[in-house]
Write a protein that holds these residues in place. Sequence first.
Motif, mmCIF file in Angstrom:
data_model
loop_
_atom_site.group_PDB
_atom_site.id
_atom_site.type_symbol
_atom_site.label_atom_id
_atom_site.label_comp_id
_atom_site.label_asym_id
_atom_site.label_seq_id
_atom_site.Cartn_x
_atom_site.Cartn_y
_atom_site.Cartn_z
ATOM 1 N N TYR A 129 0.152 10.529 11.100
ATOM 2 C CA TYR A 129 -0.713 9.965 10.237
ATOM 3 C C TYR A 129 -1.956 10.509 9.805
ATOM 4 C CZ TYR A 129 2.295 5.934 11.246
ATOM 5 O OH TYR A 129 3.588 5.183 11.432
ATOM 6 N N LEU A 137 -1.946 2.186 6.742
ATOM 7 C CA LEU A 137 -1.515 1.909 8.197
ATOM 8 C C LEU A 137 -1.086 0.380 8.489
ATOM 9 C CD1 LEU A 137 -3.723 4.094 10.316
ATOM 10 C CD2 LEU A 137 -1.449 4.863 9.268
ATOM 11 N N SER A 138 -0.278 0.168 9.427
ATOM 12 C CA SER A 138 -0.179 -1.302 9.648
ATOM 13 C C SER A 138 -1.348 -1.823 10.402
ATOM 14 C CB SER A 138 1.137 -1.601 10.663
ATOM 15 O OG SER A 138 0.720 -0.989 11.986
ATOM 16 N N GLU A 141 -1.639 -0.245 13.848
ATOM 17 C CA GLU A 141 -2.050 1.206 13.696
ATOM 18 C C GLU A 141 -3.409 1.474 13.425
ATOM 19 O OE1 GLU A 141 2.348 2.714 12.335
ATOM 20 O OE2 GLU A 141 0.998 2.112 10.942
ATOM 21 N N GLY A 328 3.697 -0.957 12.688
ATOM 22 C CA GLY A 328 4.196 -0.193 11.863
ATOM 23 C C GLY A 328 5.837 -0.266 11.478
#
Length: 416
Positions: A129, A137-138, A141, A328
């Motif tokens: 990333y 991002l989640s 993350e 994610g």
Amino acid sequence: MIEVRGLSISHPGGICALDSVDLDLIEGQHVALMGANGSGKTTLIRCLNGLLQPTSGSVLVDGLSTSHVDDLNQIRRRVGMVFQNPDDQLVTTSVEAEVAFGLENCAVPVDLMRQRVDEMLEAFSLERYRHTPPHLLSGGERQRLAIAAAVAMRPVYLLLDEPTALLDPASGEELMRWIERLCLDQGICIVHVTQSPEQASRAQRLLVLRRGSLAHDDKPVVVFADGLSLEEDGICAPFSVRCARSLPLPLDPLPLTIEDLDRQLAHWTEPASLERPSEPCDDVVPQMGIRHVSHTYAEGVPEPIQALDGVEMEIGRGQILAIAGASGSGKTTLVQHLNGLLRPTRGRVELDRIDLTDENRLPLMQLRRRVGLVFQFAEAQLFAETVAEDVAFGPQNVGLAPAKVDEAVATALDAV
């Protein structure tokens, strides 16, 4: 050393958040901090690096006072912090730039800065990333990114406000090992706010706050032995401790982990008769259907993110369904399809066999009345001046009479 003496904080309205806290924190120590919601955990750690100023009392960081403005720059270099909500501290347009941001502001040489950024991206599994905007991002993350940026600064003390709350179990375990290595190898003092007794049991020291006062300060095995008092503080003992207490024989020492419990029970014979668990009921009436749903963020750009790929499932009326997966993996993306906040790139979602995109048969207002959603971060949906006004917002918008709104608010507040 961080020295806390007589630390008290009162919020407007006479609300006491901290009450005469005395505390010393030394380098290289892993300290867990627990307490019920509203007990003052976040308030305490925000005082340790000068984000909040005490109403009375003092905080000294290696002799520097958080009450002296001239000392704050040095204090914040020594005392890093990761907030409970990572969005509160992510400010740049790429993951790489986020990790480098603090280093740049402290004039770290370019070669050293690049080395630290590369180390953090690899250590926290963020390398792929590197050029991704943080907002894509989640939640888990983003939490890893915030921690990586803080660790890159090489602080002497690191304050972590529930750092694993958004992480999947594997990532949470990896972070716990990181915490232990940082304390042991680099001599960093880590204050780790957590609601997990299993994580707290791995610390060298456990602090428990009760309504703003320091109720416990000892080794985890000593604190968790006081079961009744902890329950009054809204804290549950580790699973292994609860298992040990349920047995007809005392276990000494108290097992803080499943591995400890397993070793102590190696020669124990279980009773001959145990109740069989009830069989799950398979008679579930499907109410919501997810039909080959795929969702792609930023479709059409060079690096689109495939969040869902051909998900097929049914949700039954009255069913309790758990959705699990790594950070994610698409959990939040999936549930945001269920009340129309997101629309599938391909496939469809049905409620009582009606496609959620068919607003002629299922208007959006009706859908939102039937499918409620609580976000991962509560702050994303709370905006009124008072708790009652926030709870009343939905009922008012669907046209309930004032008396019915008041009744609904009273019932909801009483329920929680």
